[in-house]
Design a protein around this motif. Structure first.
Motif, PDB file in Angstrom:
ATOM      1  N   PRO A 182       2.078  14.175 -13.253  1.00 14.74           N
ATOM      2  CA  PRO A 182       3.366  14.735 -13.661  1.00 14.74           C
ATOM      3  C   PRO A 182       4.366  14.593 -12.506  1.00 14.74           C
ATOM      4  O   PRO A 182       4.014  14.834 -11.351  1.00 14.74           O
ATOM      5  N   MET A 183       5.587  14.187 -12.831  1.00 16.02           N
ATOM      6  CA  MET A 183       6.581  13.947 -11.776  1.00 16.02           C
ATOM      7  C   MET A 183       6.809  15.175 -10.905  1.00 16.02           C
ATOM      8  O   MET A 183       6.995  15.043  -9.699  1.00 16.02           O
ATOM      9  N   GLN A 184       6.757  16.378 -11.494  1.00 17.49           N
ATOM     10  CA  GLN A 184       7.021  17.579 -10.704  1.00 17.49           C
ATOM     11  C   GLN A 184       5.878  17.932  -9.752  1.00 17.49           C
ATOM     12  O   GLN A 184       6.058  18.749  -8.861  1.00 17.49           O
ATOM     13  N   SER A 185       4.709  17.321  -9.907  1.00 19.61           N
ATOM     14  CA  SER A 185       3.607  17.599  -8.988  1.00 19.61           C
ATOM     15  C   SER A 185       3.638  16.686  -7.758  1.00 19.61           C
ATOM     16  O   SER A 185       2.965  16.954  -6.769  1.00 19.61           O
ATOM     17  N   ILE A 186       4.431  15.629  -7.803  1.00 19.15           N
ATOM     18  CA  ILE A 186       4.476  14.675  -6.694  1.00 19.15           C
ATOM     19  C   ILE A 186       5.387  15.201  -5.596  1.00 19.15           C
ATOM     20  O   ILE A 186       6.529  15.573  -5.843  1.00 19.15           O
ATOM     21  N   VAL A 187       4.843  15.239  -4.379  1.00 18.59           N
ATOM     22  CA  VAL A 187       5.612  15.670  -3.217  1.00 18.59           C
ATOM     23  C   VAL A 187       6.326  14.468  -2.608  1.00 18.59           C
ATOM     24  O   VAL A 187       7.515  14.517  -2.315  1.00 18.59           O
ATOM     25  N   ARG A 188       5.583  13.365  -2.437  1.00 19.63           N
ATOM     26  CA  ARG A 188       6.155  12.193  -1.772  1.00 19.63           C
ATOM     27  C   ARG A 188       5.326  10.957  -2.082  1.00 19.63           C
ATOM     28  O   ARG A 188       4.113  11.025  -2.229  1.00 19.63           O
ATOM     29  N   ILE A 189       6.001   9.815  -2.137  1.00 20.82           N
ATOM     30  CA  ILE A 189       5.344   8.516  -2.235  1.00 20.82           C
ATOM     31  C   ILE A 189       5.896   7.663  -1.103  1.00 20.82           C
ATOM     32  O   ILE A 189       7.111   7.481  -1.000  1.00 20.82           O
ATOM     33  N   GLY A 210      -3.666  23.969  -6.847  1.00 21.27           N
ATOM     34  CA  GLY A 210      -3.410  24.778  -5.657  1.00 21.27           C
ATOM     35  C   GLY A 210      -3.663  24.072  -4.340  1.00 21.27           C
ATOM     36  O   GLY A 210      -3.636  24.699  -3.285  1.00 21.27           O
ATOM     37  N   LYS A 211      -3.903  22.787  -4.388  1.00 19.78           N
ATOM     38  CA  LYS A 211      -4.148  22.010  -3.173  1.00 19.78           C
ATOM     39  C   LYS A 211      -3.218  20.806  -3.151  1.00 19.78           C
ATOM     40  O   LYS A 211      -2.706  20.373  -4.176  1.00 19.78           O
ATOM     41  N   VAL A 212      -2.997  20.280  -1.963  1.00 22.54           N
ATOM     42  CA  VAL A 212      -2.181  19.081  -1.798  1.00 22.54           C
ATOM     43  C   VAL A 212      -3.123  17.915  -1.523  1.00 22.54           C
ATOM     44  O   VAL A 212      -3.908  17.948  -0.568  1.00 22.54           O
ATOM     45  N   TYR A 213      -3.076  16.906  -2.378  1.00 26.38           N
ATOM     46  CA  TYR A 213      -3.919  15.723  -2.241  1.00 26.38           C
ATOM     47  C   TYR A 213      -3.110  14.590  -1.626  1.00 26.38           C
ATOM     48  O   TYR A 213      -1.931  14.425  -1.951  1.00 26.38           O
ATOM     49  N   GLU A 214      -3.747  13.799  -0.773  1.00 27.12           N
ATOM     50  CA  GLU A 214      -3.148  12.595  -0.205  1.00 27.12           C
ATOM     51  C   GLU A 214      -4.076  11.427  -0.522  1.00 27.12           C
ATOM     52  O   GLU A 214      -5.203  11.369  -0.030  1.00 27.12           O
ATOM     53  N   LEU A 229       0.853  -1.184   0.000  1.00 26.75           N
ATOM     54  CA  LEU A 229       0.000   0.000   0.000  1.00 26.75           C
ATOM     55  C   LEU A 229       0.892   1.238   0.000  1.00 26.75           C
ATOM     56  O   LEU A 229       1.864   1.312   0.754  1.00 26.75           O
ATOM     57  N   TYR A 230       0.562   2.203  -0.861  1.00 25.63           N
ATOM     58  CA  TYR A 230       1.329   3.428  -0.980  1.00 25.63           C
ATOM     59  C   TYR A 230       0.459   4.630  -0.646  1.00 25.63           C
ATOM     60  O   TYR A 230      -0.716   4.671  -0.993  1.00 25.63           O
ATOM     61  N   LYS A 231       1.070   5.616   0.003  1.00 26.94           N
ATOM     62  CA  LYS A 231       0.432   6.910   0.224  1.00 26.94           C
ATOM     63  C   LYS A 231       1.099   7.887  -0.737  1.00 26.94           C
ATOM     64  O   LYS A 231       2.319   8.065  -0.698  1.00 26.94           O
ATOM     65  N   ILE A 232       0.315   8.503  -1.613  1.00 23.32           N
ATOM     66  CA  ILE A 232       0.826   9.417  -2.620  1.00 23.32           C
ATOM     67  C   ILE A 232       0.369  10.827  -2.268  1.00 23.32           C
ATOM     68  O   ILE A 232      -0.826  11.081  -2.119  1.00 23.32           O
TER      69      ILE A 232
END
Length: 106
Positions: free
Chosen positions: A68-75, A14-18, A5-8
């Protein structure tokens, strides 16, 4: 054996999604990360998380999400699912649409 299981965590409008997903990998589209098998809580009681409902409405029918790779904060690879969230990108506070109360003007 339990599936991975991954948390992305990613930026969107303009928002951060989890979100939580079972599969993450390189996309066939150059510069994108593929996220598939999204996991949502199934609530069958009276208490419903409005954020989880909003995410299910937005991404529930999605087979594969290409981010897009630049939109990803953390996996993160996690042991169990936590609460999915939508946060304001500047303050970090959860963005929740309040439940309308009867008799209260909009």
């Amino acid at each position: 054996m339990a599936k991975t299981l991954y948390k992305i965590t990613f930026f969107n409008a303009g928002k951060v999604y989890e979100l939580y997903a079972r599969r993450v990998g390189s996309s066939a589209l150059w510069g994108f990360t593929e996220v598939a098998e999204l996991v949502f809580d199934v609530h069958e009681g009276l208490v419903v998380d409005p954020t989880e409902e909003r995410l299910r409405d937005e991404f529930g029918g999605t087979k594969v999400l290409h981010l897009p790779m630049q939109s990803i904060v953390r996996i993160e690879e996690v042991e169990r699912k936590g609460a999915s969230a939508i946060r304001d990108a500047t303050t970090g506070e959860k963005v929740v649409t309040p439940f309308p109360l009867p008799g209260k003007p909009r």
